[in-house]
Design an enzyme around this catalytic site. Structure first.
Site, PDB file in Angstrom:
ATOM      1  N   TYR A  51       1.255 -76.349  -2.104  1.00 37.42           N
ATOM      2  CA  TYR A  51       2.373 -75.108  -2.123  1.00 37.42           C
ATOM      3  C   TYR A  51       3.667 -75.849  -2.670  1.00 37.42           C
ATOM      4  O   TYR A  51       4.540 -75.012  -3.244  1.00 37.42           O
ATOM      5  CB  TYR A  51       2.689 -74.710  -0.645  1.00 37.42           C
ATOM      6  CG  TYR A  51       1.588 -74.026   0.017  1.00 37.42           C
ATOM      7  CD1 TYR A  51       0.496 -73.640  -0.764  1.00 37.42           C
ATOM      8  CD2 TYR A  51       1.813 -73.574   1.565  1.00 37.42           C
ATOM      9  CE1 TYR A  51      -0.599 -73.001   0.054  1.00 37.42           C
ATOM     10  CE2 TYR A  51       0.863 -73.192   1.979  1.00 37.42           C
ATOM     11  CZ  TYR A  51      -0.440 -72.775   1.322  1.00 37.42           C
ATOM     12  OH  TYR A  51      -1.430 -72.052   1.888  1.00 37.42           O
ATOM     13  N   HIS A 109      -8.017 -77.987   2.587  1.00 41.49           N
ATOM     14  CA  HIS A 109      -7.570 -76.405   2.253  1.00 41.49           C
ATOM     15  C   HIS A 109      -8.882 -75.611   1.955  1.00 41.49           C
ATOM     16  O   HIS A 109      -8.751 -74.388   1.999  1.00 41.49           O
ATOM     17  CB  HIS A 109      -6.753 -76.675   1.053  1.00 41.49           C
ATOM     18  CG  HIS A 109      -5.686 -75.543   0.783  1.00 41.49           C
ATOM     19  ND1 HIS A 109      -4.353 -76.074   0.848  1.00 41.49           N
ATOM     20  CD2 HIS A 109      -5.876 -74.308   0.915  1.00 41.49           C
ATOM     21  CE1 HIS A 109      -3.766 -74.818   0.648  1.00 41.49           C
ATOM     22  NE2 HIS A 109      -4.581 -73.962   0.837  1.00 41.49           N
TER      23      HIS A 109
END
Ligand SMILES: NC(=O)c1ccc[n+]([C@@H]2O[C@H](COP(=O)([O-])OP(=O)(O)OC[C@H]3O[C@@H](n4cnc5c(N)ncnc54)[C@H](OP(=O)(O)O)[C@@H]3O)[C@@H](O)[C@H]2O)c1
Length: 279
Positions: A51, A109
């Protein structure tokens, strides 16, 4: 007075049922939003290496008056760091950016065929054993690969963070996770904002003096699903947190479950062969 937030048991840890998602907040805005969320009573923040905002979340954790022990911080290891050694270096970087010695939850992830899952799970267990995270978990793992990951792990799999909103059923994956003692965390819980225009959710909300977004988040927490809505708007930060003073009836829950549809998936797929469990 902020509401006390219910927890969901996830492996060995208790996770506040609602948190702030921070995907796409990479222009420096995450710091102020995280600080505002903590002021409103949020106690759970979701970020990830990819991110690009762990440093902003870290700045908020350093600046807030809320003590670190009260805040549940999740980050994730991106798929290019799954090899032995790379994963540990990724976690060291995350901790440095977040300015903490330990996160509360560390997730893989997305599943990835190489390196072998056993190698990555051993590296994940290594950082857990060294106390760099209080718990470990997965993200975007369909049930078959979730079971393989659990079998390769000494530490419990606290959660599987997956796309989940009224338009995507996930009932098979949720049942299998529950049976394995793994909590489900909903990403894109508001279907990336699409729930706001839904007539069924709006109608249910009107009966409770709530918005379609609040109804959606309430539907998730009422199932014991952890939810991490994201917003850039301080007003919506408060709106999304204000879901603990009403309850949905069984009939209302059923109407929301009935909104699921075969093409309800929103997430970008990294791998063409990727598919969720079939419901
Ligand atoms: N593990 C993964 O692979 C993965 C993938 C995707 C997301 N995530 C995590 O899940 C979090 C949430 O998912 P998301 O960011 O994709 O989407 P989301 O939370 O479902 O939706 C965010 C969008 O909805 C709007 N919104 C927020 N509150 C609202 C409300 N009460 N009513 C109407 N619209 C509202 C926001 O706009 P405004 O900003 O204008 O309010 C924003 O455009 C992410 O931030 C990230 O932490 C994880």
């Amino acid at each position: 007075m902020p509401h006390a937030i219910p927890d969901v048991r996830a492996g060995d840890v208790a996770v506040p049922v609602i948190g702030l998602g921070t995907w796409q907040l990479r222009d420096g805005s995450a710091q102020a939003l995280v600080e505002q969320a903590l002021e409103l009573g949020y106690r759970h923040i979701d970020t990830a290496q990819i991110y690009g905002n762990e440093q902003d979340v870290g700045a908020a954790l350093a600046a807030t008056g809320v003590s670190r022990s009260e805040i549940f911080v999740t980050t994730k290891v991106w798929i290019d760091r799954f090899a032995e050694g790379d994963l540990q270096r990724s976690v060291d970087e995350s901790l440095r950016k977040l300015r903490v010695p330990q996160v509360d939850l560390l997730l893989l992830h997305w599943p990835k065929p190489q390196p072998a899952l056993a190698v990555t799970m051993a590296a994940l267990n290594n950082v857990y054993d060294r106390g760099l995270t209080r718990a470990i978990g997965l993200s975007n793992f369909p049930s078959a690969v979730m079971a393989r990951a659990a079998a390769a792990s000494e530490a419990p799999i606290a959660t599987n963070q997956v796309e989940y909103h009224p338009y995507l059923s996930q009932k098979t994956l949720i049942a299998k996770a529950r049976a394995a003692g793994t909590a489900i965390t909903a990403w894109s819980p508001l279907a990336q904002g699409k729930v706001a225009d839904d007539p069924v959710l709006t109608e249910i909300g009107q009966a409770h003096g709530k918005t379609a977004g609040q109804v959606t988040l309430r539907w998730q927490v009422q199932q014991g699903v952890i939810t991490i809505p994201r917003t850039r708007s301080p007003a919506r930060l408060a709106e999304n947190f204000d879901i603990f003073d009403f309850a949905l009836s069984d009939a209302e829950m059923a109407r929301i479950f009935a909104l699921a549809r075969p093409d309800g998936r929103l997430g970008d797929m990294l791998d063409k062969a990727f598919s969720w469990d079939v419901d």
